[in-house]
Design a protein around this motif. Structure first.
Motif, PDB file in Angstrom:
ATOM      1  N   GLY A  88       0.757  -1.172   0.056  1.00 29.29           N
ATOM      2  CA  GLY A  88      -0.138   0.042   0.071  1.00 29.29           C
ATOM      3  C   GLY A  88       1.000   1.177   0.048  1.00 29.29           C
ATOM      4  O   GLY A  88       2.027   1.183   0.150  1.00 29.29           O
ATOM      5  N   THR A  89       0.378   2.599  -0.148  1.00 27.81           N
ATOM      6  CA  THR A  89       0.766   3.551   0.061  1.00 27.81           C
ATOM      7  C   THR A  89       1.338   4.047   1.664  1.00 27.81           C
ATOM      8  O   THR A  89       0.250   3.968   2.398  1.00 27.81           O
ATOM      9  N   PRO A  90       2.365   4.395   1.866  1.00 27.17           N
ATOM     10  CA  PRO A  90       2.612   4.595   3.264  1.00 27.17           C
ATOM     11  C   PRO A  90       1.745   5.854   3.798  1.00 27.17           C
ATOM     12  O   PRO A  90       1.469   6.735   3.081  1.00 27.17           O
ATOM     13  N   LEU A  91       1.291   5.602   5.180  1.00 28.88           N
ATOM     14  CA  LEU A  91       0.545   6.789   5.652  1.00 28.88           C
ATOM     15  C   LEU A  91       1.083   8.288   5.422  1.00 28.88           C
ATOM     16  O   LEU A  91       0.562   9.048   5.295  1.00 28.88           O
ATOM     17  N   SER A  92       2.385   8.121   5.901  1.00 27.54           N
ATOM     18  CA  SER A  92       3.275   9.472   5.645  1.00 27.54           C
ATOM     19  C   SER A  92       3.164  10.304   4.244  1.00 27.54           C
ATOM     20  O   SER A  92       3.022  11.437   4.337  1.00 27.54           O
ATOM     21  N   ASP A  93       3.217   9.375   3.477  1.00 28.05           N
ATOM     22  CA  ASP A  93       3.035  10.183   2.002  1.00 28.05           C
ATOM     23  C   ASP A  93       1.453  10.405   1.909  1.00 28.05           C
ATOM     24  O   ASP A  93       1.140  11.467   1.096  1.00 28.05           O
ATOM     25  N   LEU A  94       0.530   9.848   2.279  1.00 19.36           N
ATOM     26  CA  LEU A  94      -0.759  10.227   2.170  1.00 19.36           C
ATOM     27  C   LEU A  94      -1.037  11.644   2.965  1.00 19.36           C
ATOM     28  O   LEU A  94      -1.835  12.498   2.554  1.00 19.36           O
ATOM     29  N   VAL A  95      -0.475  11.651   4.127  1.00 18.89           N
ATOM     30  CA  VAL A  95      -0.428  12.905   5.006  1.00 18.89           C
ATOM     31  C   VAL A  95       0.139  13.971   4.417  1.00 18.89           C
ATOM     32  O   VAL A  95      -0.360  15.355   4.326  1.00 18.89           O
ATOM     33  N   SER A  96       1.428  13.806   3.616  1.00 24.49           N
ATOM     34  CA  SER A  96       2.285  14.925   3.145  1.00 24.49           C
ATOM     35  C   SER A  96       1.122  15.309   1.672  1.00 24.49           C
ATOM     36  O   SER A  96       1.069  16.561   1.597  1.00 24.49           O
ATOM     37  N   LEU A  97       0.784  14.497   1.193  1.00 27.33           N
ATOM     38  CA  LEU A  97      -0.132  14.983  -0.024  1.00 27.33           C
ATOM     39  C   LEU A  97      -1.248  15.798   0.552  1.00 27.33           C
ATOM     40  O   LEU A  97      -1.939  16.652  -0.207  1.00 27.33           O
ATOM     41  N   ASP A  98      -1.950  15.522   1.509  1.00 26.58           N
ATOM     42  CA  ASP A  98      -3.002  16.102   2.133  1.00 26.58           C
ATOM     43  C   ASP A  98      -2.633  17.568   2.412  1.00 26.58           C
ATOM     44  O   ASP A  98      -3.266  18.561   2.493  1.00 26.58           O
ATOM     45  N   ARG A  99      -1.446  17.698   2.869  1.00 25.48           N
ATOM     46  CA  ARG A  99      -1.087  18.981   3.402  1.00 25.48           C
ATOM     47  C   ARG A  99      -0.455  19.996   2.315  1.00 25.48           C
ATOM     48  O   ARG A  99      -0.325  21.092   2.496  1.00 25.48           O
ATOM     49  N   ASP A 100      -0.143  19.461   1.108  1.00 23.83           N
ATOM     50  CA  ASP A 100      -0.003  20.298   0.176  1.00 23.83           C
ATOM     51  C   ASP A 100      -1.099  21.057  -0.557  1.00 23.83           C
ATOM     52  O   ASP A 100      -2.118  20.825  -0.552  1.00 23.83           O
TER      53      ASP A 100
END
Length: 100
Positions: A88-100
């Motif tokens: 899966g996609t790492p949670l840290s990547d998902l959080v970073s995407l949401d912050r941009d």
């Protein structure tokens, strides 16, 4: 541990907060105790017995289906879950995407 979100009417939420404060416990602890008393017949004690009696009187007392501890999955199921989790996609990547 599972986290659950509940929608309560304002009056019930105030009463729950007041009851927790009166007992010197958190709302989470009080709600957990109440829900455990509702489904776990192994719990004993005057507080739990009063809760269980109130739930029974309100028609809300349910018999536990599996208790609080369902059976553990077998080793094959665990191994499959681990393999699937690695793709899966790492949670840290998902959080970073949401912050941009």
């Amino acid at each position: 541990m599972v986290q659950v979100t509940l929608r309560l009417d304002d009056r019930l939420a105030r009463e729950l907060k007041r009851a927790a404060a009166d007992r010197g416990v958190s709302v989470n602890a009080l709600a957990s105790q109440a829900l455990a008393a509702l489904v776990d017949p192994e719990l004993a004690g005057s507080e739990v017995e009063r809760l269980r009696a109130r739930f029974a009187a309100a028609g809300l007392l349910a018999a536990p289906s599996q208790g609080l501890h369902p059976p553990l999955p077998d080793e094959r199921t665990i191994a499959e879950a681990r393999r699937a989790a690695a793709h899966g996609t790492p949670l840290s990547d998902l959080v970073s995407l949401d912050r941009d």
